[in-house]
Write a protein that holds these residues in place. Sequence first.
Motif, mmCIF file in Angstrom:
data_model
loop_
_atom_site.group_PDB
_atom_site.id
_atom_site.type_symbol
_atom_site.label_atom_id
_atom_site.label_comp_id
_atom_site.label_asym_id
_atom_site.label_seq_id
_atom_site.Cartn_x
_atom_site.Cartn_y
_atom_site.Cartn_z
ATOM 1 N N LEU A 279 1.134 69.257 -0.290
ATOM 2 C CA LEU A 279 1.072 69.820 -1.636
ATOM 3 C C LEU A 279 2.497 69.940 -2.162
ATOM 4 O O LEU A 279 3.311 70.681 -1.609
ATOM 5 C CB LEU A 279 0.410 71.197 -1.615
ATOM 6 C CG LEU A 279 -1.097 71.250 -1.403
ATOM 7 C CD1 LEU A 279 -1.561 72.704 -1.386
ATOM 8 C CD2 LEU A 279 -1.818 70.478 -2.499
ATOM 9 N N ALA A 280 2.795 69.204 -3.207
ATOM 10 C CA ALA A 280 4.160 69.184 -3.732
ATOM 11 C C ALA A 280 4.456 70.465 -4.495
ATOM 12 O O ALA A 280 3.605 70.987 -5.231
ATOM 13 C CB ALA A 280 4.357 67.977 -4.636
ATOM 14 N N PHE B 225 6.945 73.921 4.151
ATOM 15 C CA PHE B 225 6.415 75.033 4.928
ATOM 16 C C PHE B 225 5.006 74.730 5.412
ATOM 17 O O PHE B 225 4.284 73.917 4.835
ATOM 18 C CB PHE B 225 6.453 76.342 4.133
ATOM 19 C CG PHE B 225 5.537 76.450 2.951
ATOM 20 C CD1 PHE B 225 4.348 77.168 3.011
ATOM 21 C CD2 PHE B 225 5.865 75.857 1.721
ATOM 22 C CE1 PHE B 225 3.512 77.299 1.914
ATOM 23 C CE2 PHE B 225 5.030 75.981 0.618
ATOM 24 C CZ PHE B 225 3.858 76.703 0.712
ATOM 25 N N SER B 226 4.640 75.389 6.510
ATOM 26 C CA SER B 226 3.275 75.346 7.018
ATOM 27 C C SER B 226 2.573 76.647 6.654
ATOM 28 O O SER B 226 3.219 77.658 6.365
ATOM 29 C CB SER B 226 3.263 75.137 8.536
ATOM 30 O OG SER B 226 3.891 76.231 9.200
ATOM 31 N N VAL B 227 1.259 76.619 6.684
ATOM 32 C CA VAL B 227 0.441 77.742 6.232
ATOM 33 C C VAL B 227 -0.518 78.142 7.353
ATOM 34 O O VAL B 227 -1.325 77.315 7.795
ATOM 35 C CB VAL B 227 -0.369 77.359 4.972
ATOM 36 C CG1 VAL B 227 -1.206 78.540 4.490
ATOM 37 C CG2 VAL B 227 0.551 76.861 3.859
ATOM 38 N N TRP C 160 -8.274 72.816 0.818
ATOM 39 C CA TRP C 160 -8.014 72.803 2.254
ATOM 40 C C TRP C 160 -9.033 73.694 2.955
ATOM 41 O O TRP C 160 -9.359 74.778 2.456
ATOM 42 C CB TRP C 160 -6.611 73.317 2.563
ATOM 43 C CG TRP C 160 -5.493 72.411 2.156
ATOM 44 C CD1 TRP C 160 -5.576 71.265 1.415
ATOM 45 C CD2 TRP C 160 -4.105 72.579 2.462
ATOM 46 N NE1 TRP C 160 -4.331 70.717 1.239
ATOM 47 C CE2 TRP C 160 -3.405 71.499 1.879
ATOM 48 C CE3 TRP C 160 -3.391 73.531 3.179
ATOM 49 C CZ2 TRP C 160 -2.031 71.352 1.990
ATOM 50 C CZ3 TRP C 160 -2.014 73.392 3.297
ATOM 51 C CH2 TRP C 160 -1.337 72.310 2.711
ATOM 52 N N PRO C 161 -9.528 73.281 4.123
ATOM 53 C CA PRO C 161 -10.496 74.110 4.842
ATOM 54 C C PRO C 161 -9.842 75.372 5.403
ATOM 55 O O PRO C 161 -8.622 75.425 5.607
ATOM 56 C CB PRO C 161 -10.977 73.196 5.969
ATOM 57 C CG PRO C 161 -9.851 72.236 6.183
ATOM 58 C CD PRO C 161 -9.232 72.018 4.826
ATOM 59 N N LEU C 162 -10.651 76.390 5.640
ATOM 60 C CA LEU C 162 -10.188 77.624 6.274
ATOM 61 C C LEU C 162 -11.197 78.000 7.361
ATOM 62 O O LEU C 162 -12.356 78.279 7.076
ATOM 63 C CB LEU C 162 -10.066 78.760 5.248
ATOM 64 C CG LEU C 162 -9.340 80.035 5.716
ATOM 65 C CD1 LEU C 162 -8.799 80.810 4.515
ATOM 66 C CD2 LEU C 162 -10.231 80.953 6.551
ATOM 67 N N ALA D 6 8.801 74.792 -3.065
ATOM 68 C CA ALA D 6 8.563 74.397 -1.686
ATOM 69 C C ALA D 6 7.275 73.587 -1.590
ATOM 70 O O ALA D 6 6.346 73.782 -2.376
ATOM 71 C CB ALA D 6 8.469 75.632 -0.795
ATOM 72 N N CYS D 7 7.203 72.649 -0.629
ATOM 73 C CA CYS D 7 5.991 71.856 -0.453
ATOM 74 C C CYS D 7 5.255 72.301 0.802
ATOM 75 O O CYS D 7 5.879 72.590 1.834
ATOM 76 C CB CYS D 7 6.302 70.363 -0.404
ATOM 77 S SG CYS D 7 7.074 69.782 1.106
ATOM 78 N N ALA D 8 3.939 72.385 0.711
ATOM 79 C CA ALA D 8 3.091 72.838 1.816
ATOM 80 C C ALA D 8 2.582 71.627 2.590
ATOM 81 O O ALA D 8 1.921 70.751 2.032
ATOM 82 C CB ALA D 8 1.926 73.655 1.279
ATOM 83 N N VAL D 9 2.889 71.586 3.886
ATOM 84 C CA VAL D 9 2.620 70.411 4.714
ATOM 85 C C VAL D 9 1.201 70.427 5.288
ATOM 86 O O VAL D 9 0.580 69.376 5.444
ATOM 87 C CB VAL D 9 3.663 70.335 5.849
ATOM 88 C CG1 VAL D 9 3.315 69.254 6.853
ATOM 89 C CG2 VAL D 9 5.053 70.089 5.263
#
Length: 399
Positions: free
Chosen positions: A22-23, A35-37, A46-48, A73-76
């Motif tokens: 996610l840019a 960053f990672s989430v 995105w699944p949870l 920041a971009c989420a990887v």
Amino acid sequence: MPLSPDFYDPQRAWAYRPAQPLAGAPGGPLSDLSFSVKDLYGVPGWPLHASTRAPVPDPGESVLVRRLLDLGACAVGKTHLHEVALGITGMNGFGGTAHPHDPQRVAGGSSSGAAVSVALNQVDFALGTDTGGSIRVPAAWCGVAGYKPTQGHPDWSTGGVLPLSWTCDHAGPLAREVATLARVHGALTGRPIEPQDWTGVRVGLWLPDGWTDPAVREATLAFAAGLAARGAEVSPVQLPEMLDAYSPIVLSEAAAVHAEALRAEDPGFLPFTLGALRQGAALTQTQVQHAFDRRAEYRALLDGLLTAFDVLLAPAVPTPPPLSGQDEVTVGGGTVGGVTVSEEVMPLRRAVLRLTAPFSLLGTPTVSLPTATPFVGVQLVGRHGEDDRLLGLGLAWEG
């Protein structure tokens, strides 16, 4: 949704990796960072799963993830955790997360994948959560830094995060360096973090006899000596074990979060998780209220200490990272003041949580920092609301 078959993830740190990150917004203050989430945060599309096979509630979109994307920041992708965040080793319904540098050992939890993703330089920082040590423990055992903000900090929102305990939950980051933690915090608050001089800082050293093994004790004392060499005034302090307040509050609230799943005879949780949640559901209102009364007493005690001292220093873990599947650890041993400290074998969970849980139970900002001893970390604990100063002290230590 599974990981791409060509993605190499021997530590089982990643729960979900999209084809494209996610840019973040172009030109933002964090636009060069990834960053990672942790898989408790709601991210649209995105699944949870919260690293469990059981059904979990949908928390909605994470306010914090959206803000970080807006800051550039971009989420990887999403990282694994100890199942529903109820644990400190990283075990879950998908095999558990291994240590980044020793596959026979645990990474720590519950933010296990978060710590691994930064330790292996897969992202610049990771979003974790901390309810009883879940940022600080994996940071310590993986050799990285972690930051647990003041509970309820307006810029570290838990909105859109699947809770474990709304009383004790915190959202926060892990990174290889304090400088990155401080940069992200400064971007969120709009106040850049400046290094703080350690000269004259009053440090209360909380290092209870027999609560750690000799290696952790020596690492903590060496860290304290380093602060004294920078001009800090270090004195010993005492705090009690607070698990009598922490455990009933967290287990009762966790059971409420997962009440719908618990209606099934076998909802899909691992046996330990299921047993802990059912234990929480069985607590009476009187038992839980007694825990909150104890929490108020502990809060007054800690507030008093943080009036006499500027920060507290404590070990973040009782031992170096244990082996996968290890349920007990040996603490004590060695000598203190010329007196031999007897060894004690105790459950791993209690040995860890009695060091970390007080500061999430009471909501104080805390930074976990690596020491010169590999995979052993310490905690710096600040006053409520003094997050900027605490991170500034961490910056000065790192610099």
